[in-house]
Design an enzyme around this catalytic site. Structure first.
Site, PDB file in Angstrom:
ATOM      1  N   ASN A   6       0.864  -1.177   0.000  1.00  0.00           N
ATOM      2  CA  ASN A   6       0.000   0.000   0.000  1.00  0.00           C
ATOM      3  C   ASN A   6       0.904   1.232   0.000  1.00  0.00           C
ATOM      4  O   ASN A   6       1.558   1.519   0.988  1.00  0.00           O
ATOM      5  CB  ASN A   6      -0.892  -0.050   1.248  1.00  0.00           C
ATOM      6  CG  ASN A   6      -1.764   1.175   1.391  1.00  0.00           C
ATOM      7  OD1 ASN A   6      -1.792   2.034   0.518  1.00  0.00           O
ATOM      8  ND2 ASN A   6      -2.477   1.257   2.511  1.00  0.00           N
ATOM      9  N   LYS A   8       0.058   4.283  -0.001  1.00  0.00           N
ATOM     10  CA  LYS A   8      -0.514   5.438   0.713  1.00  0.00           C
ATOM     11  C   LYS A   8      -0.242   6.711  -0.105  1.00  0.00           C
ATOM     12  O   LYS A   8      -0.505   6.704  -1.298  1.00  0.00           O
ATOM     13  CB  LYS A   8       0.043   5.507   2.144  1.00  0.00           C
ATOM     14  CG  LYS A   8      -0.145   4.174   2.879  1.00  0.00           C
ATOM     15  CD  LYS A   8       0.126   4.226   4.343  1.00  0.00           C
ATOM     16  CE  LYS A   8      -0.134   2.839   4.937  1.00  0.00           C
ATOM     17  NZ  LYS A   8      -0.031   2.817   6.395  1.00  0.00           N
ATOM     18  N   HIS A  90      -9.546   1.011   5.089  1.00  0.00           N
ATOM     19  CA  HIS A  90      -8.223   1.162   5.685  1.00  0.00           C
ATOM     20  C   HIS A  90      -8.312   2.079   6.908  1.00  0.00           C
ATOM     21  O   HIS A  90      -9.072   3.050   6.911  1.00  0.00           O
ATOM     22  CB  HIS A  90      -7.221   1.724   4.669  1.00  0.00           C
ATOM     23  CG  HIS A  90      -5.818   1.652   5.193  1.00  0.00           C
ATOM     24  ND1 HIS A  90      -5.294   2.599   6.034  1.00  0.00           N
ATOM     25  CD2 HIS A  90      -4.864   0.703   5.043  1.00  0.00           C
ATOM     26  CE1 HIS A  90      -4.059   2.241   6.369  1.00  0.00           C
ATOM     27  NE2 HIS A  90      -3.778   1.099   5.784  1.00  0.00           N
ATOM     28  N   GLU A  92      -6.533   4.392   8.016  1.00  0.00           N
ATOM     29  CA  GLU A  92      -6.312   5.833   7.802  1.00  0.00           C
ATOM     30  C   GLU A  92      -7.560   6.497   7.222  1.00  0.00           C
ATOM     31  O   GLU A  92      -7.833   7.665   7.489  1.00  0.00           O
ATOM     32  CB  GLU A  92      -5.081   6.038   6.907  1.00  0.00           C
ATOM     33  CG  GLU A  92      -3.802   5.809   7.708  1.00  0.00           C
ATOM     34  CD  GLU A  92      -2.673   5.158   6.950  1.00  0.00           C
ATOM     35  OE1 GLU A  92      -2.678   5.178   5.712  1.00  0.00           O
ATOM     36  OE2 GLU A  92      -1.776   4.620   7.618  1.00  0.00           O
ATOM     37  N   GLU A 159      -5.406  -5.251  10.459  1.00  0.00           N
ATOM     38  CA  GLU A 159      -4.325  -4.291  10.683  1.00  0.00           C
ATOM     39  C   GLU A 159      -4.598  -3.528  11.980  1.00  0.00           C
ATOM     40  O   GLU A 159      -5.380  -2.555  11.981  1.00  0.00           O
ATOM     41  CB  GLU A 159      -4.263  -3.280   9.539  1.00  0.00           C
ATOM     42  CG  GLU A 159      -4.040  -3.900   8.180  1.00  0.00           C
ATOM     43  CD  GLU A 159      -3.498  -2.867   7.188  1.00  0.00           C
ATOM     44  OE1 GLU A 159      -2.343  -3.017   6.784  1.00  0.00           O
ATOM     45  OE2 GLU A 159      -4.214  -1.923   6.853  1.00  0.00           O
ATOM     46  N   GLY A 165       2.484   1.911  10.845  1.00  0.00           N
ATOM     47  CA  GLY A 165       3.422   3.017  10.693  1.00  0.00           C
ATOM     48  C   GLY A 165       4.170   3.372  11.971  1.00  0.00           C
ATOM     49  O   GLY A 165       4.809   4.413  12.063  1.00  0.00           O
ATOM     50  N   SER A 195       3.449  -2.660  10.341  1.00  0.00           N
ATOM     51  CA  SER A 195       4.900  -2.730  10.532  1.00  0.00           C
ATOM     52  C   SER A 195       5.526  -4.062  10.109  1.00  0.00           C
ATOM     53  O   SER A 195       6.476  -4.538  10.725  1.00  0.00           O
ATOM     54  CB  SER A 195       5.268  -2.383  11.979  1.00  0.00           C
ATOM     55  OG  SER A 195       4.862  -1.054  12.269  1.00  0.00           O
TER      56      SER A 195
END
Ligand code: 13P
Length: 237
Positions: A6, A8, A90, A92, A159, A165, A195
């Protein structure tokens, strides 16, 4: 196994093309048994000539064919590039962009109607993890509410928000326990994300009921992503 990157908000068109070509050339030269996915930013989408095992997908979309939704990208724009795989939910998008379950369900059902591969992401924040596995599972089942778990092109990505991150990977025991609990109701492949890197991908992929990984930071360098694919290839079936 599915090994996915991904991007991002990273990489230009040029860097994306170089990345995709680099990975594709590597896959051509090896007899890869895994499915490889790359999710670049919208500006770098293109028609990429890749081996069958590799697909370049979309990180997001708005659940319409086309229309008046300033700043959004609809299906007609994805179709132009032959996009066949999308991310939905996701963390985020949930936590930074404020997407709630209602819009995520619209996206899921829209993508399902288009028969796209859907990587549907779920994951708990730190305080929920600290409250224990039952709290985690309640949280995850809520995120899966309304999702058609029988959809044959569904992939679930677990996740944990606190592992994204941050350099903190969930322990192998936590991954195993969470995936095992998800497996009670989810037949679709279950990926782990948070991670994952060259140093731990082999162990993570060795966890029972872990059918692949969704990688952010450590995958943005083409050599590292390639190395991760290579390590995945050495796994025993
Ligand atoms: P990191 O690998 O940077 O933790 O990101 C994981 C992720 O969000 C993949 O979608």
């Amino acid at each position: 196994m599915i090994i996915a990157s991904n991007f991002k908000t990273n990489h230009t068109r040029k860097a994306t093309r170089e990345f995709v070509e680099f990975i594709n050339n590597f896959l051509k030269d090896t007899n890869d048994k895994h499915q490889i996915r790359v999710y670049p930013s919208f500006t770098a989408l293109d028609v990429f000539d890749t081996v069958t095992a590799m697909k370049v997908g979309a990180q997001n979309f708005y659940p319409v064919d086309k229309g008046s939704f300033t700043g959004e990208v609809g299906y007609e724009q994805l179709e132009e590039f032959g996009v066949d795989s999308v991310l939905v939910g996701h963390s985020e998008r949930r936590h930074i962009l404020g997407e709630r379950q209602e819009i995520l369900l619209k996206k899921f059902h829209f993508a399902k109607e288009k028969n796209l591969e859907i990587i549907y992401c779920i994951g708990e924040p730190q305080e929920v993890r600290e409250a224990g596995i039952e709290a985690v599972m309640n949280y995850l089942w809520e995120q899966l509410e309304g999702i058609d778990l029988a959809y044959e092109r569904l992939v679930v990505a677990y996740e944990p928000v606190w592992a994204i991150g941050t350099g903190l990977t969930a322990s192998l025991e936590d991954i195993q326990e969470t995936h095992a609990r998800l497996r009670e109701r989810v037949e679709a492949p279950i990926l782990y994300g948070g991670s994952v890197k060259v140093e731990n991908i082999y162990e993570v992929l060795s966890v029972k009921n872990c059918d692949g990984v969704l990688v952010g930071t450590a995958s943005w360098e083409k050599e590292s992503f390639c190395k991760m694919i290579e390590l995945a290839q050495t796994l025993k079936a």
